[in-house]
Design a protein around this motif. Structure first.
Motif, short mmCIF file in Angstrom:
data_model
loop_
_atom_site.label_atom_id
_atom_site.label_comp_id
_atom_site.label_asym_id
_atom_site.label_seq_id
_atom_site.Cartn_x
_atom_site.Cartn_y
_atom_site.Cartn_z
N PRO A 149 0.80 -1.23 0.00
CA PRO A 149 0.00 0.00 0.00
C PRO A 149 0.84 1.28 0.00
CG PRO A 149 -0.91 -1.58 1.55
CD PRO A 149 0.40 -2.14 1.09
N ILE A 150 1.95 1.27 0.73
CA ILE A 150 2.82 2.45 0.74
C ILE A 150 3.37 2.72 -0.65
CG2 ILE A 150 5.01 3.38 1.59
CD1 ILE A 150 4.48 1.90 4.22
N ALA A 151 3.84 1.68 -1.32
CA ALA A 151 4.39 1.83 -2.67
C ALA A 151 3.32 2.31 -3.65
CB ALA A 151 5.00 0.51 -3.14
N LEU A 152 2.13 1.74 -3.58
CA LEU A 152 1.06 2.15 -4.48
C LEU A 152 0.63 3.60 -4.22
CD1 LEU A 152 -1.19 -1.05 -4.53
CD2 LEU A 152 0.39 -0.26 -6.31
N GLY A 153 0.62 3.99 -2.96
CA GLY A 153 0.29 5.38 -2.64
C GLY A 153 1.30 6.35 -3.21
N ALA A 154 2.59 5.98 -3.16
CA ALA A 154 3.63 6.84 -3.72
C ALA A 154 3.46 6.99 -5.22
CB ALA A 154 5.00 6.26 -3.39
N ILE A 155 3.17 5.89 -5.91
CA ILE A 155 2.96 5.96 -7.36
C ILE A 155 1.79 6.87 -7.68
CG2 ILE A 155 2.25 4.62 -9.39
CD1 ILE A 155 3.83 2.27 -8.26
N GLY A 156 0.71 6.77 -6.92
CA GLY A 156 -0.46 7.60 -7.16
C GLY A 156 -0.16 9.08 -7.00
N LEU A 157 0.59 9.44 -5.97
CA LEU A 157 0.91 10.85 -5.74
C LEU A 157 1.82 11.42 -6.83
CD1 LEU A 157 1.48 10.89 -1.86
CD2 LEU A 157 -0.42 11.91 -3.13
N ILE A 158 2.81 10.63 -7.25
CA ILE A 158 3.71 11.10 -8.30
C ILE A 158 2.95 11.24 -9.61
CG2 ILE A 158 5.80 10.57 -9.61
CD1 ILE A 158 6.71 8.97 -7.10
N ALA A 313 15.30 11.41 3.98
CA ALA A 313 15.66 11.99 2.67
C ALA A 313 15.87 10.89 1.64
CB ALA A 313 16.92 12.84 2.81
N THR A 314 16.44 9.76 2.07
CA THR A 314 16.64 8.64 1.16
C THR A 314 15.32 8.08 0.68
OG1 THR A 314 18.72 8.06 2.28
CG2 THR A 314 17.68 6.35 0.93
N ALA A 315 14.39 7.87 1.60
CA ALA A 315 13.07 7.35 1.22
C ALA A 315 12.37 8.32 0.27
CB ALA A 315 12.21 7.12 2.47
N ALA A 316 12.49 9.63 0.56
CA ALA A 316 11.81 10.63 -0.27
C ALA A 316 12.33 10.62 -1.70
CB ALA A 316 11.99 12.01 0.36
N ILE A 317 13.67 10.60 -1.87
CA ILE A 317 14.19 10.66 -3.24
C ILE A 317 13.95 9.35 -3.99
CG2 ILE A 317 16.55 9.89 -2.77
CD1 ILE A 317 17.48 12.01 -4.82
N LEU A 318 13.92 8.24 -3.26
CA LEU A 318 13.61 6.98 -3.93
C LEU A 318 12.18 6.97 -4.45
CD1 LEU A 318 15.46 4.48 -1.57
CD2 LEU A 318 15.86 4.75 -4.03
N PHE A 319 11.26 7.52 -3.69
CA PHE A 319 9.89 7.65 -4.19
C PHE A 319 9.85 8.59 -5.40
CE2 PHE A 319 8.24 6.63 0.28
CZ PHE A 319 7.99 5.31 -0.06
N LEU A 320 10.57 9.71 -5.28
CA LEU A 320 10.50 10.72 -6.33
C LEU A 320 11.39 10.41 -7.53
CD1 LEU A 320 10.37 13.92 -4.12
CD2 LEU A 320 8.50 12.59 -5.09
N ALA A 321 12.27 9.40 -7.38
CA ALA A 321 13.05 8.98 -8.54
C ALA A 321 12.14 8.51 -9.66
CB ALA A 321 14.02 7.87 -8.15
N ALA A 322 11.00 8.00 -9.27
CA ALA A 322 10.02 7.57 -10.27
C ALA A 322 9.58 8.73 -11.15
CB ALA A 322 8.81 6.95 -9.57
N ASN A 323 9.76 9.96 -10.67
CA ASN A 323 9.37 11.12 -11.49
C ASN A 323 10.17 11.21 -12.78
OD1 ASN A 323 7.86 13.70 -11.77
ND2 ASN A 323 9.94 14.53 -11.77
N THR A 324 11.41 10.73 -12.77
CA THR A 324 12.20 10.72 -13.99
C THR A 324 11.50 9.89 -15.06
OG1 THR A 324 14.27 10.94 -12.76
CG2 THR A 324 14.42 10.08 -15.00
N ALA A 325 10.99 8.74 -14.66
CA ALA A 325 10.27 7.89 -15.61
C ALA A 325 8.97 8.55 -16.06
CB ALA A 325 9.97 6.53 -14.98
N PHE A 326 8.28 9.21 -15.13
CA PHE A 326 7.04 9.89 -15.50
C PHE A 326 7.30 11.08 -16.41
CE2 PHE A 326 5.11 7.55 -11.99
CZ PHE A 326 3.85 7.28 -12.51
N ALA A 327 8.52 11.63 -16.35
CA ALA A 327 8.86 12.73 -17.25
C ALA A 327 9.24 12.23 -18.64
CB ALA A 327 10.02 13.55 -16.65
N ASP A 328 9.86 11.03 -18.70
CA ASP A 328 10.41 10.54 -19.97
C ASP A 328 9.56 9.49 -20.67
OD1 ASP A 328 12.66 12.14 -20.21
OD2 ASP A 328 13.83 10.88 -18.87
N PHE A 329 8.92 8.62 -19.92
CA PHE A 329 8.09 7.58 -20.54
C PHE A 329 7.04 8.17 -21.48
CE2 PHE A 329 4.44 4.85 -20.84
CZ PHE A 329 4.92 3.57 -20.93
N PRO A 330 6.27 9.18 -21.05
CA PRO A 330 5.25 9.73 -21.96
C PRO A 330 5.84 10.37 -23.21
CG PRO A 330 4.80 10.35 -19.69
CD PRO A 330 6.19 9.79 -19.72
#
Length: 397
Positions: A149-158, A313-330
């Motif tokens: 659930p934590i991982a899915l919540g992070a994906i939803g917010l990003i 800070a480590t947990a935060a950037i690991l969640f937000l690292a997914a933003n790179t994919a959300f910026a480039d995949f589309p």
């Protein structure tokens, strides 16, 4: 305005006129946060992946290969960055490995490169949020039953942040990215200061030497594991059009700033891990902690404010690292759709001037992988490496 339209405006924001698209371009500081979070966040697990391999040798000689492998990888980082710097100037409209492979090796190889990158971006989301969840579990063991659930919540917010538009999401993600960089640099300074005043701690190695793994195979496998630190380097070349003019120059400067920070942090973490005699733990062990968590405990003191600040800070950037994919995949999906390789719906931009269909598809597929693999990073990483190696190999060829 209907109820659904009003709800959409509230959640995503008001439409942005196409003529204002240039105002959504990114400066270097925000661009680094948007496109480099994936690469920089790999510091949190790259050294650990190397050590997981080397400690299986059960010998000091194998364990102390961590630093030489790290140095060789940094040389590879520089070589890859030189290549992508040339790519950025040659392809100012973006596309990265996909455009390079299509133009120079043919459309079939271009499709292979594009498919590998789409796979890589999807797994970037899954691996990053799973690793971020593991960092939280390392701090708070009672959260372990809620990893999925934590991982899915992070994906939803990003996903939501990107649906609102790249500029807003970039500003939103700048603080965690730079917070991670600062805490990591402070951690490395503390580790270096302790190295000067105290002797190195010998590691407590597991008795796995009975496996009789050849030294050369350990080193090769360790180097292969270290290549997880290369993930995300290509993202800047894909996102050149998102930078403020002159876009290529700003993109190249962002790329090299990312490489310098990545190299310093990766080498620093590897040094600290060896200096403190740290060995990686299995996630099923009682009192499980990541390698980075163990380094923070040794450097700042177990349970100290800086200990928790580093892990947060480590947990935060690991969640937000997914933003790179959300910026480039589309963007990549839209390029391939324009060539007729993917559905044309991936070409259309929504009210907020983002490729919303690609963003939504990425979130759904990545979330499915998180559920299928129970948010287990170790299970996802081997598949993750496939897309990275194929993409780099075709681009360099």
């Amino acid at each position: 305005m209907g109820f659904l339209s009003a709800l959409k405006r509230t959640v995503i924001g008001r439409p942005i006129a196409s003529k204002h698209a240039h105002l959504e371009r990114l400066a270097i500081p925000v661009g680094l946060a948007v496109f480099a979070s994936d690469a920089l966040s790999s510091v949190a697990y790259a050294t650990e992946e190397v050590m997981h391999v080397l400690v299986r040798g059960g010998t000091m000689a194998a364990y102390y290969k961590t630093l030489p492998i790290s140095l060789v990888l940094i040389l590879l980082m520089v070589a890859v960055a030189i290549s992508y710097s040339q790519t950025i100037y040659a392809y100012p409209n973006g596309g990265g490995t996909y455009s390079v492979s299509s133009d120079n090796l043919g459309r079939n190889w271009g499709k292979v490169a594009g498919a590998s990158l789409l796979l890589d971006y999807t797994l970037t989301v899954s691996v990053s949020v799973s690793s971020g969840t593991a960092a939280i579990v390392s701090m708070f063991p009672q959260t372990q039953p809620f990893m999925v659930p934590i991982a899915l919540g992070a994906i939803g917010l990003i996903c939501l942040g990107n649906l609102r538009g790249v500029k807003e999401s970039g500003i939103l993600f700048s603080l965690p990215t730079y917070g991670f960089v600062v805490t990591m640099l402070v951690l490395i300074v503390f580790a270096l200061s302790k190295a000067v005043t105290t002797p190195a701690t010998p590691p407590n190695l597991p008795d796995d030497h009975l496996l009789q793994i050849p030294a050369w195979l350990l080193i090769l496998k360790g180097f292969a594991a270290s290549c997880t630190a290369l993930t995300g380097i290509e993202a800047v070349s894909n996102g050149v059009p998102a930078f403020k003019a002159p876009s290529p120059r700003n993109a190249v400067r962002t790329l090299w700033l990312m490489i310098v920070l990545l190299g310093v942090m990766f080498l620093g973490v590897s040094f600290a891990a060896v200096q403190f005699g740290i060995t990686p733990m299995d996630s099923s062990q009682e009192g499980y902690r990541t390698v980075l968590a163990q380094i923070a405990a040794k450097s700042f003191g177990d349970g100290s404010l800086m200990y928790y600040a580093t892990l947060f800070a480590t947990a935060a950037i690991l969640f937000l690292a997914a933003n790179t994919a959300f910026a480039d995949f589309p963007r990549l999906a839209s390029l391939m759709a324009r060539e007729g390789f993917l559905p044309r719906q991936l070409m259309s931009q929504g009210d907020r001037l983002v490729f919303q269909n690609g963003i939504i598809i990425l979130a759904v597929v990545a979330g499915g992988l998180v559920v299928a693999y129970n948010a287990d990073t170790q299970s996802l990483v081997p598949v993750y490496a496939v897309g990275v190696v194929i993409g780099f190999s075709l681009s360099q060829a």
